[in-house]
Design a protein around this motif. Sequence first.
Motif, PDB file in Angstrom:
ATOM      1  N   HIS A  91       0.821  -1.212   0.000  1.00 44.47           N
ATOM      2  CA  HIS A  91       0.000   0.000   0.000  1.00 44.47           C
ATOM      3  C   HIS A  91       0.857   1.265   0.000  1.00 44.47           C
ATOM      4  O   HIS A  91       0.443   2.298  -0.536  1.00 44.47           O
ATOM      5  CB  HIS A  91      -0.955  -0.025   1.195  1.00 44.47           C
ATOM      6  N   MET A  92       2.049   1.182   0.562  1.00 40.43           N
ATOM      7  CA  MET A  92       2.928   2.342   0.583  1.00 40.43           C
ATOM      8  C   MET A  92       3.370   2.715  -0.828  1.00 40.43           C
ATOM      9  O   MET A  92       3.366   3.899  -1.192  1.00 40.43           O
ATOM     10  CB  MET A  92       4.142   2.065   1.472  1.00 40.43           C
ATOM     11  N   ILE A  93       3.750   1.738  -1.649  1.00 38.47           N
ATOM     12  CA  ILE A  93       4.189   2.066  -3.009  1.00 38.47           C
ATOM     13  C   ILE A  93       3.005   2.507  -3.857  1.00 38.47           C
ATOM     14  O   ILE A  93       3.137   3.373  -4.725  1.00 38.47           O
ATOM     15  CB  ILE A  93       4.942   0.877  -3.651  1.00 38.47           C
ATOM     16  N   ARG A  94       1.833   1.958  -3.607  1.00 37.32           N
ATOM     17  CA  ARG A  94       0.646   2.409  -4.337  1.00 37.32           C
ATOM     18  C   ARG A  94       0.344   3.873  -4.023  1.00 37.32           C
ATOM     19  O   ARG A  94       0.062   4.671  -4.917  1.00 37.32           O
ATOM     20  CB  ARG A  94      -0.563   1.534  -3.977  1.00 37.32           C
ATOM     21  N   ASP A  98       0.624   6.952  -6.732  1.00 38.56           N
ATOM     22  CA  ASP A  98      -0.579   7.753  -6.947  1.00 38.56           C
ATOM     23  C   ASP A  98      -0.301   9.229  -6.679  1.00 38.56           C
ATOM     24  O   ASP A  98      -0.714  10.102  -7.445  1.00 38.56           O
ATOM     25  CB  ASP A  98      -1.715   7.266  -6.043  1.00 38.56           C
ATOM     26  N   PHE A  99       0.395   9.515  -5.575  1.00 38.71           N
ATOM     27  CA  PHE A  99       0.686  10.906  -5.212  1.00 38.71           C
ATOM     28  C   PHE A  99       1.535  11.587  -6.277  1.00 38.71           C
ATOM     29  O   PHE A  99       1.249  12.732  -6.689  1.00 38.71           O
ATOM     30  CB  PHE A  99       1.400  10.944  -3.862  1.00 38.71           C
ATOM     31  N   PHE A 100       2.577  10.922  -6.736  1.00 38.08           N
ATOM     32  CA  PHE A 100       3.446  11.516  -7.747  1.00 38.08           C
ATOM     33  C   PHE A 100       2.709  11.718  -9.062  1.00 38.08           C
ATOM     34  O   PHE A 100       2.888  12.733  -9.741  1.00 38.08           O
ATOM     35  CB  PHE A 100       4.689  10.657  -7.945  1.00 38.08           C
ATOM     36  N   SER A 101       1.868  10.769  -9.429  1.00 37.79           N
ATOM     37  CA  SER A 101       1.104  10.895 -10.665  1.00 37.79           C
ATOM     38  C   SER A 101       0.090  12.031 -10.587  1.00 37.79           C
ATOM     39  O   SER A 101      -0.024  12.848 -11.502  1.00 37.79           O
ATOM     40  CB  SER A 101       0.392   9.573 -10.974  1.00 37.79           C
ATOM     41  N   GLU A 102      -0.626  12.097  -9.472  1.00 42.29           N
ATOM     42  CA  GLU A 102      -1.654  13.136  -9.308  1.00 42.29           C
ATOM     43  C   GLU A 102      -1.075  14.544  -9.297  1.00 42.29           C
ATOM     44  O   GLU A 102      -1.731  15.506  -9.703  1.00 42.29           O
ATOM     45  CB  GLU A 102      -2.433  12.886  -8.013  1.00 42.29           C
ATOM     46  N   THR A 107       8.949  10.288 -11.391  1.00 41.07           N
ATOM     47  CA  THR A 107       9.670   9.306 -10.590  1.00 41.07           C
ATOM     48  C   THR A 107       9.608   7.965 -11.293  1.00 41.07           C
ATOM     49  O   THR A 107       8.739   7.727 -12.140  1.00 41.07           O
ATOM     50  CB  THR A 107       9.070   9.194  -9.174  1.00 41.07           C
ATOM     51  N   TRP A 108      10.529   7.086 -10.947  1.00 39.11           N
ATOM     52  CA  TRP A 108      10.511   5.729 -11.489  1.00 39.11           C
ATOM     53  C   TRP A 108      11.082   4.777 -10.445  1.00 39.11           C
ATOM     54  O   TRP A 108      11.803   5.191  -9.536  1.00 39.11           O
ATOM     55  CB  TRP A 108      11.298   5.648 -12.796  1.00 39.11           C
ATOM     56  N   ILE A 109      10.740   3.502 -10.557  1.00 36.87           N
ATOM     57  CA  ILE A 109      11.217   2.513  -9.589  1.00 36.87           C
ATOM     58  C   ILE A 109      12.624   2.060  -9.974  1.00 36.87           C
ATOM     59  O   ILE A 109      12.994   2.056 -11.150  1.00 36.87           O
ATOM     60  CB  ILE A 109      10.250   1.325  -9.469  1.00 36.87           C
ATOM     61  N   ALA A 110      13.411   1.681  -8.968  1.00 34.44           N
ATOM     62  CA  ALA A 110      14.827   1.399  -9.195  1.00 34.44           C
ATOM     63  C   ALA A 110      15.319   0.264  -8.310  1.00 34.44           C
ATOM     64  O   ALA A 110      14.620  -0.203  -7.409  1.00 34.44           O
ATOM     65  CB  ALA A 110      15.642   2.669  -8.920  1.00 34.44           C
ATOM     66  N   HIS A 111      16.552  -0.171  -8.590  1.00 41.08           N
ATOM     67  CA  HIS A 111      17.283  -1.166  -7.800  1.00 41.08           C
ATOM     68  C   HIS A 111      16.449  -2.438  -7.571  1.00 41.08           C
ATOM     69  O   HIS A 111      15.864  -2.968  -8.508  1.00 41.08           O
ATOM     70  CB  HIS A 111      17.736  -0.539  -6.480  1.00 41.08           C
ATOM     71  N   GLU A 235       2.505  -3.362  -8.620  1.00 39.55           N
ATOM     72  CA  GLU A 235       1.565  -3.624  -7.527  1.00 39.55           C
ATOM     73  C   GLU A 235       0.171  -3.081  -7.853  1.00 39.55           C
ATOM     74  O   GLU A 235      -0.533  -2.549  -7.007  1.00 39.55           O
ATOM     75  CB  GLU A 235       2.072  -3.048  -6.213  1.00 39.55           C
ATOM     76  N   GLY A 236      -0.203  -3.215  -9.130  1.00 40.98           N
ATOM     77  CA  GLY A 236      -1.564  -2.899  -9.546  1.00 40.98           C
ATOM     78  C   GLY A 236      -1.849  -1.449  -9.862  1.00 40.98           C
ATOM     79  O   GLY A 236      -2.998  -1.095 -10.159  1.00 40.98           O
ATOM     80  N   VAL A 237      -0.840  -0.568  -9.809  1.00 44.20           N
ATOM     81  CA  VAL A 237      -1.064   0.847 -10.112  1.00 44.20           C
ATOM     82  C   VAL A 237      -0.079   1.296 -11.198  1.00 44.20           C
ATOM     83  O   VAL A 237       0.991   0.692 -11.364  1.00 44.20           O
ATOM     84  CB  VAL A 237      -0.924   1.740  -8.868  1.00 44.20           C
ATOM     85  N   PRO A 238      -0.412   2.359 -11.967  1.00 46.96           N
ATOM     86  CA  PRO A 238       0.509   2.851 -12.996  1.00 46.96           C
ATOM     87  C   PRO A 238       1.849   3.265 -12.405  1.00 46.96           C
ATOM     88  O   PRO A 238       1.924   3.846 -11.325  1.00 46.96           O
ATOM     89  CB  PRO A 238      -0.240   4.051 -13.591  1.00 46.96           C
ATOM     90  N   ALA A 239       2.913   2.952 -13.126  1.00 44.32           N
ATOM     91  CA  ALA A 239       4.272   3.272 -12.677  1.00 44.32           C
ATOM     92  C   ALA A 239       5.142   3.477 -13.906  1.00 44.32           C
ATOM     93  O   ALA A 239       4.745   3.172 -15.041  1.00 44.32           O
ATOM     94  CB  ALA A 239       4.822   2.143 -11.815  1.00 44.32           C
ATOM     95  N   LYS A 240       6.344   3.991 -13.677  1.00 43.96           N
ATOM     96  CA  LYS A 240       7.317   4.171 -14.750  1.00 43.96           C
ATOM     97  C   LYS A 240       8.600   3.429 -14.419  1.00 43.96           C
ATOM     98  O   LYS A 240       9.005   3.342 -13.259  1.00 43.96           O
ATOM     99  CB  LYS A 240       7.615   5.658 -14.969  1.00 43.96           C
ATOM    100  N   VAL A 241       9.242   2.910 -15.482  1.00 45.00           N
ATOM    101  CA  VAL A 241      10.531   2.240 -15.343  1.00 45.00           C
ATOM    102  C   VAL A 241      11.474   2.808 -16.397  1.00 45.00           C
ATOM    103  O   VAL A 241      11.032   3.350 -17.412  1.00 45.00           O
ATOM    104  CB  VAL A 241      10.403   0.708 -15.517  1.00 45.00           C
ATOM    105  N   PRO A 242      12.793   2.702 -16.185  1.00 42.02           N
ATOM    106  CA  PRO A 242      13.746   3.195 -17.182  1.00 42.02           C
ATOM    107  C   PRO A 242      13.594   2.474 -18.523  1.00 42.02           C
ATOM    108  O   PRO A 242      13.179   1.311 -18.577  1.00 42.02           O
ATOM    109  CB  PRO A 242      15.103   2.896 -16.548  1.00 42.02           C
ATOM    110  N   PHE A 243      13.965   3.151 -19.588  1.00 45.62           N
ATOM    111  CA  PHE A 243      13.806   2.602 -20.934  1.00 45.62           C
ATOM    112  C   PHE A 243      14.606   1.316 -21.116  1.00 45.62           C
ATOM    113  O   PHE A 243      14.095   0.319 -21.606  1.00 45.62           O
ATOM    114  CB  PHE A 243      14.243   3.651 -21.970  1.00 45.62           C
TER     115      PHE A 243
END
Length: 295
Positions: A91-94, A98-102, A107-111, A235-243
């Motif tokens: 729930h924390m990553i969701r 959500d906050f960054f998108s809104e 931001t993007w997920i890493a490591h 985790e079920g929500v929109p996110a971005k990853v590096p190309f």
Amino acid sequence: MRWRTLVALVFALWSAVAALPSPDDAKTQSAHGVYTDPTLKDPLWWKYGLNATAEYKYFHEPGRDDILGHYDSRYFTGPVDDAERADVLTHMIRAYLDFFSENGLETWIAHGTLLGWWWNGKILPWDWDMDTQVPDTTLAYLADNYNQTIITYISTGTGKKRDYILDINPWSRQRERGQGHNIIDARWIDIYTGLYIDITGLSQLEPDHLDIWQCKNFHKYRLKDIYPLRWTTFEGVPAKVPFQYDSMLMEEYSETALTLTRFHNHTWFPHLAEWISDEALANLTIKLPEDRQYK
């Protein structure tokens, strides 16, 4: 007589002020020789009150091991069990994404978080925290506009209310590594448990190589490997990853991280697209299918 005294007093005060060091004076004289004030030419000091020669650690954890090293000390009341940890992190990553998108924040997920996404779009079940990255411009914007913001999130399905704090490290203003105490630039913290998401900024620190971005922990990336960012879900929500996520993961973890199906007391089952723990396997009354190509 009074007039002469007043003039003498004004002159003495002016002389004392004129003798004070200015930002352009790197050295001052003392009875013991020349003393260099480290703050005089430090832009962090003049703008933010940060003395780079007296850098202190901002974020603190209750311990250094794999468990206690992944809580923020200010909100830590005790370790949570595996089930609660998985629920909190999910729930924390969701909420974070959500906050960054809104708010239109990049931001993007890493490591290790990116590695979990690569396998099945989820957090690796043995992870205790998560990692995201942002450009240093976004980091500065967060510091100026959202630092210490409390974000309330209602869990989908359960309706449970959860609160997080977005805490920007004041030393994030220092883009060099410095003394190494503050390689994490910001955190998104669950205020009920102290579990967190590490947020790291990337900067252009090599004038002759503007296509190279790096964090304060010596991770370097080519701009073309990051952009354009890819939309996906995590985790079920929109996110971005590096190309170029695959080559970045192999460079950081080696190719075996993308092929090894047995790790940290867990086994990967392709038919389920899940990592199953040894404990869960021991409690199963049915035999899970195996995929021979992973042997």
